[in-house]
Design an enzyme around this catalytic site. Sequence first.
Site, PDB file in Angstrom:
ATOM      1  NE  ARG A  16      -2.024  -1.646   3.562  1.00  0.00           N
ATOM      2  CZ  ARG A  16      -2.439  -1.801   4.814  1.00  0.00           C
ATOM      3  NH1 ARG A  16      -3.640  -1.373   5.168  1.00  0.00           N
ATOM      4  NH2 ARG A  16      -1.666  -2.393   5.725  1.00  0.00           N
ATOM      5  CE  LYS A  74       0.716  -2.116   9.581  1.00  0.00           C
ATOM      6  NZ  LYS A  74      -0.532  -2.427  10.352  1.00  0.00           N
ATOM      7  CE1 TYR A  92      -5.669   2.471  10.204  1.00  0.00           C
ATOM      8  CE2 TYR A  92      -4.445   2.092   8.175  1.00  0.00           C
ATOM      9  CZ  TYR A  92      -5.648   2.334   8.832  1.00  0.00           C
ATOM     10  OH  TYR A  92      -6.813   2.434   8.108  1.00  0.00           O
ATOM     11  CG  HIS A  94      -2.406  -0.864  15.401  1.00  0.00           C
ATOM     12  ND1 HIS A  94      -3.730  -0.920  15.795  1.00  0.00           N
ATOM     13  CD2 HIS A  94      -2.408  -0.793  14.046  1.00  0.00           C
ATOM     14  CE1 HIS A  94      -4.513  -0.905  14.720  1.00  0.00           C
ATOM     15  NE2 HIS A  94      -3.739  -0.814  13.649  1.00  0.00           N
ATOM     16  CD  GLU A 117      -3.735   3.071  15.597  1.00  0.00           C
ATOM     17  OE1 GLU A 117      -2.849   3.056  16.477  1.00  0.00           O
ATOM     18  OE2 GLU A 117      -3.526   3.459  14.423  1.00  0.00           O
ATOM     19  CB  SER A 133     -12.114  -2.623   9.949  1.00  0.00           C
ATOM     20  OG  SER A 133     -11.243  -2.089  10.919  1.00  0.00           O
ATOM     21  CB  VAL A 238     -11.719  -8.650  20.142  1.00  0.00           C
ATOM     22  CG1 VAL A 238     -11.800  -7.830  21.429  1.00  0.00           C
ATOM     23  CG2 VAL A 238     -12.605  -9.885  20.231  1.00  0.00           C
ATOM     24  CG  LEU A 239     -11.152  -1.856  17.948  1.00  0.00           C
ATOM     25  CD1 LEU A 239      -9.647  -1.830  17.691  1.00  0.00           C
ATOM     26  CD2 LEU A 239     -11.891  -1.078  16.870  1.00  0.00           C
ATOM     27  CG  ASP A 269      -2.845  -4.653  12.526  1.00  0.00           C
ATOM     28  OD1 ASP A 269      -1.667  -4.981  12.349  1.00  0.00           O
ATOM     29  OD2 ASP A 269      -3.596  -4.280  11.613  1.00  0.00           O
ATOM     30  CB  ALA A 298       0.649  -7.710  11.711  1.00  0.00           C
TER      31      ALA A 298
END
Length: 374
Positions: A16, A74, A92, A94, A117, A133, A238-239, A269, A298
């Site tokens: 990406r 990323k 992102y 994380h 995020e 997502s 799950v987030l 992630d 990931a």
Amino acid sequence: MMRIGVPKEIKTEEYRVALTPEGARLLIEAGHQLTVQQGAGEGSGFSDQEYRQAGAKLESARAAWESDLVLKVKEPQPEEYPYLRGQIVFTYFHLAAAPRQLLEVLLETRTTAVAYETLEDAQGRLPLLSPMSGVAGNMATLMGAYYLARFNGGRGTLPANILETGYGKMLVIGDGVVGQHAAQRACAMGTEVVMAGIDPVRGQALQKRYGDCFRFVLSSPETISQQITDADVVVGAVLVHGARAPHVVTEAMVATMQKGAVIVDVSIDQGGCVETSRPTTHDDPVFTVHDVIHYCVANMPGAYPRTSTIALTRATLPYALKLAAEGLESMCKDSGFAKAVNTYQGWITCRPVAEYWQMEERYRPLMALLSGNG
């Protein structure tokens, strides 16, 4: 005018890019100077010539990083840490699941980490996480079906409707964007879907949308334990905003699954929601524990970079345009945008990140820092 840079992504098998040529054109027309690393868009099918035609400068990685605002996909990789020098990096992150060293470098260099995020809209949704997502949710069903193939070591079950008969069962843990897209894709294929979620009102709406192939149950250790034993595919979706995902599937639960079943842990992630999960890459995507195949890549949307880049740019560009025009302090008057700022001026400004790494002494509320009261 703000100097904006777009480096090439260097994470393993990450194709990406943070900005399409059309997005580049709009930033330049708004009066900003844009530097794109040579070859940054090739993995997504965007040539250097397209960025030049949009008005961008095509230069080295260092030149792209030497900007006031760096747009990425990323989190910075170790090879990129030397480029961090106090600029704004919009990507992102994380940080509760990323290496602690990245957080330490961000603090040491006083870099402003603005995380896609954790940015929220007026309804508390995550508009910059949602596009990826959606891609990952669709992929979870497809990857689960692929690794069920016998030649991959799977059970040999095809999740599908064949001559009016449905085959296979998928357990989706999480009722957010990932879970909904995974369930939608699975129902379209004709397999049975059980979703373990936390919002019964949403569950009723999804039941009406997806029909008889779909069943919603309230998520709990008991219901997950019951549903996991005969599931062919388990999707972990799950987030927790800004925090590390909890382990809602224990190793003991994994041990009760059918031999050759598949777990797709999209939550990886943020550390993963399955106790036996560990991050993998597109060039080595799976491993087996208790005879259960684990797919824990990931950066799943990186497999479909053109779609992902277009969808991501569509979501991020309005924020990038406004940030470049107004500056960080003005943007942070919007509390939803302020939640995206995870580090600022050598401080952690996202409490869940500070709590996870037990660095509460390095935490300060962002607004206190901006007002000079930090």
